[in-house]
Design an enzyme around this catalytic site. Structure first.
Site, mmCIF file in Angstrom:
data_model
loop_
_atom_site.group_PDB
_atom_site.id
_atom_site.type_symbol
_atom_site.label_atom_id
_atom_site.label_comp_id
_atom_site.label_asym_id
_atom_site.label_seq_id
_atom_site.Cartn_x
_atom_site.Cartn_y
_atom_site.Cartn_z
ATOM 1 N N ASP A 90 2.317 1.722 3.381
ATOM 2 C CA ASP A 90 3.223 0.691 3.953
ATOM 3 C C ASP A 90 4.648 1.120 3.640
ATOM 4 O OD1 ASP A 90 1.028 -0.920 4.435
ATOM 5 O OD2 ASP A 90 1.320 -2.116 2.618
ATOM 6 N N HIS A 110 -12.468 -13.716 2.192
ATOM 7 C CA HIS A 110 -13.601 -12.812 2.028
ATOM 8 C C HIS A 110 -14.849 -13.538 1.530
ATOM 9 C CE1 HIS A 110 -10.696 -9.138 1.741
ATOM 10 N NE2 HIS A 110 -10.592 -9.815 2.860
ATOM 11 N N ASP A 134 -2.232 -12.957 1.233
ATOM 12 C CA ASP A 134 -2.708 -11.825 2.036
ATOM 13 C C ASP A 134 -3.128 -12.386 3.391
ATOM 14 O OD1 ASP A 134 -3.498 -9.443 2.971
ATOM 15 O OD2 ASP A 134 -5.283 -9.242 1.738
ATOM 16 N N HIS A 163 0.890 -1.164 0.000
ATOM 17 C CA HIS A 163 0.000 0.000 0.000
ATOM 18 C C HIS A 163 0.929 1.215 0.000
ATOM 19 C CE1 HIS A 163 -2.467 -2.949 2.298
ATOM 20 N NE2 HIS A 163 -3.487 -2.360 1.736
ATOM 21 N N MET A 170 2.490 -5.810 -7.799
ATOM 22 C CA MET A 170 1.202 -5.158 -7.506
ATOM 23 C C MET A 170 1.394 -4.049 -6.493
ATOM 24 S SD MET A 170 -1.232 -5.163 -4.822
ATOM 25 C CE MET A 170 -1.913 -6.603 -3.994
ATOM 26 N N GLU A 179 -11.165 -5.816 -5.319
ATOM 27 C CA GLU A 179 -11.232 -6.839 -4.266
ATOM 28 C C GLU A 179 -12.504 -6.662 -3.442
ATOM 29 O OE1 GLU A 179 -7.660 -7.153 -1.952
ATOM 30 O OE2 GLU A 179 -8.672 -8.249 -0.343
ATOM 31 N N ASP A 225 -5.762 -13.216 -3.784
ATOM 32 C CA ASP A 225 -5.291 -13.124 -2.390
ATOM 33 C C ASP A 225 -5.551 -14.456 -1.697
ATOM 34 O OD1 ASP A 225 -4.497 -10.526 -2.728
ATOM 35 O OD2 ASP A 225 -5.856 -9.669 -1.232
ATOM 36 N N ASP A 273 -7.455 -13.972 8.215
ATOM 37 C CA ASP A 273 -6.213 -13.935 7.428
ATOM 38 C C ASP A 273 -5.214 -15.011 7.849
ATOM 39 O OD1 ASP A 273 -7.092 -11.809 5.886
ATOM 40 O OD2 ASP A 273 -6.167 -10.288 7.166
ATOM 41 N N ASP A 323 -12.371 -11.417 10.285
ATOM 42 C CA ASP A 323 -11.438 -11.627 9.172
ATOM 43 C C ASP A 323 -10.101 -12.141 9.731
ATOM 44 O OD1 ASP A 323 -10.167 -11.418 6.721
ATOM 45 O OD2 ASP A 323 -9.773 -9.277 6.943
ATOM 46 N N GLU A 353 -10.317 -12.855 -2.756
ATOM 47 C CA GLU A 353 -9.595 -13.330 -1.565
ATOM 48 C C GLU A 353 -10.359 -14.472 -0.916
ATOM 49 O OE1 GLU A 353 -7.719 -10.619 1.184
ATOM 50 O OE2 GLU A 353 -8.514 -11.743 2.896
HETATM 51 C C1 GCO Z 1 -8.286 -7.037 4.292
HETATM 52 C C2 GCO Z 1 -7.927 -6.929 2.832
HETATM 53 C C3 GCO Z 1 -6.653 -6.203 2.599
HETATM 54 C C4 GCO Z 1 -6.457 -5.896 1.136
HETATM 55 C C5 GCO Z 1 -5.329 -4.979 0.983
HETATM 56 C C6 GCO Z 1 -5.032 -4.675 -0.462
HETATM 57 O O1 GCO Z 1 -9.199 -7.764 4.556
HETATM 58 O O2 GCO Z 1 -7.672 -6.375 5.130
HETATM 59 O O3 GCO Z 1 -7.846 -8.220 2.331
HETATM 60 O O4 GCO Z 1 -5.587 -6.919 3.105
HETATM 61 O O5 GCO Z 1 -6.223 -7.025 0.398
HETATM 62 O O6 GCO Z 1 -5.618 -3.818 1.669
HETATM 63 O O7 GCO Z 1 -5.810 -3.665 -0.887
HETATM 64 MN MN MN Z 2 -6.901 -8.986 0.557
HETATM 65 MN MN MN Z 3 -8.598 -9.867 4.007
#
Ligand code: GCO
Ligand code: MN
Ligand code: MN
Length: 388
Positions: free
Chosen positions: A58, A221, A288, A55, A89, A182, A246, A258, A256, A218
């Site tokens: 970041d 998601h 991700d 980002h 990306m 996304e 992702d 991850d 969420d 993703e």
């Molecule tokens: C989340 C998202 C993010 C995006 C990222 C790229 O749930 O936090 O998946 O990780 O993928 O901000 O835009």
């Molecule tokens: Mn993501």
């Molecule tokens: Mn996510």
């Protein structure tokens, strides 16, 4: 084993925000220190990644003066050159700052919408500077808690206009760049607009330059919504819209998470990897996700290695599935390859439909056939569990 060692042609990428995640959550402080973007590049090189994504903020803190921005970029570039990592990306953070509390492109405040566009444009320039070919748009704050606050039709229109604006900017600058949208159903907003892959695919068709825009689905998601991720990916692929992906994991119905790729639903991860490999998807395999909060930076490396290792194990399993004689015979049988073929005659024509209408079908005989999906599924399980 050698087969499970990541190589550049596997196209494994991570975001700076993934391995750089400090473990801060709504209930607790960071448990790991903040590493610089350059340090994270060296860490990713050590574990065998191919690329790193970021980002805007970041890489460069939002209030960094130009001199600081320049020195961060210089260090980051040096790390990329030292390690050979690439930046496939880039994306923009339109969710962190207080100004985005009611969304960015869909905010009710025209000042916020203009600021969001300006920020996205600068992030595109930054991505291009490091060679990014894909720009992800994740509208984490584009939503509502109460629908009395925002007109859904306005939000849909504002979002579309913003994406059109960014496409026009990229065209105007002659950038070699595509956009990947996304979707996420909720979190951090109560509800987020365009919550699934399917919504995004529909939105793309109504843009000014649909050819420049695809999706970045993703795993977590879609699973948050209880959907079958691979089916959504297949639809995106078939539409020529799978520009990025992702990878992570998630228990449905929870926040969420991850999680490390393949750490929760091995079977779903298997069908996903098999799909991507079978169709020859050639984009980044972007993770991700982030390490458990229990980990130090050795644990972060374990996490990153684990994502790639599991992908490669599942890739090998997919190849074995495709070569397994018993499984393949069963698939031929299931697909009726050896049974009498109906005179369906492919494409529509007046003659074909006349033949079809006249054709007799023995409904009961056809329905009596057991489909052997239980056996097929158990063979798949045996294969995944390593006893086959
Ligand atoms: C989340 C998202 C993010 C995006 C990222 C790229 O749930 O936090 O998946 O990780 O993928 O901000 O835009
Ligand atoms: Mn993501
Ligand atoms: Mn996510």
């Amino acid at each position: 084993m050698e087969t499970y060692t990541p190589r550049p042609d596997h196209k494994f990428t991570f975001g700076l925000w993934t391995v750089g995640n400090t473990g801060r959550d709504p209930f607790g402080n960071p448990v790991r220190e903040t590493k610089t973007p350059a340090e994270l590049v060296y860490l990713l090189a050590e574990v065998g990644a191919y690329g790193v994504n970021f980002h805007d903020n970041d890489l460069i803190p939002i209030d960094a003066p130009p001199s600081q921005a320049e020195s961060i970029k210089k260090e980051f570039r040096k790390a990329l050159e030292d390690t050979g990592l690439v930046v496939p990306m880039a994306t923009t953070d339109l969710f962190h700052e207080a100004i985005f509390k009611d969304g960015a492109f869909t905010s009710n405040d025209p000042q916020v919408r203009a600021f969001a566009l300006q920020k996205a444009i600068k992030a595109i320039d930054l991505g291009i500077e490091f060679g990014a070919k894909i720009f992800v748009l994740w509208g984490g704050r584009e939503g509502t808690e109460t629908d009395s606050s925002k007109n859904a039709l306005d939000a849909i229109e504002r979002n579309r206009e913003a994406i059109n604006y960014l496409c026009n900017y990229a065209l105007d600058q002659k950038y070699d760049l595509k956009f990947a949208l996304e979707a996420k159903p909720n979190e951090p907003r109560g509800d987020i607009y365009n919550p699934t892959i399917g919504h995004m695919l529909a939105l793309i068709e109504h843009l000014d330059h649909p050819e420049m825009v695809g999706v970045n689905p993703e795993v977590a998601h879609e699973q948050m919504s209880g959907l079958n991720f691979m089916h959504g990916v297949a639809q995106a692929w078939e539409a020529g819209k799978l520009f990025h992906i992702d990878l992570n994991d998630q228990y449905p119905g929870r926040y969420d998470q991850d999680l490390r790729f393949g750490s929760r639903d091995i079977k779903a991860a298997f069908y996903l990897v098999k799909f991507l490999e079978d169709v020859g998807y050639s984009g980044s395999r972007h993770f991700d996700a982030h390490a458990y909060r229990s980990e130090d930076f050795d644990g972060v490396k374990d996490f990153a290695r684990g994502c790639m290792r599991t992908y490669l194990i599942l890739k090998e399993k997919a190849a074995r599935f495709n070569q397994d004689v018993e499984i393949q015979d069963l698939l031929s049988e299931i697909n009726g390859i050896n049974s009498p073929q109906p005179v369906l005659a492919g494409n529509y024509s007046t003659e074909n439909v006349r033949i079809l209408k006249a054709q007799p079908f023995d409904r009961e005989v056809i329905a009596r056939r057991g489909l052997k999906y239980e056996r097929l599924d158990q063979l798949t399980i045996d294969l995944l569990l390593g006893v086959r």
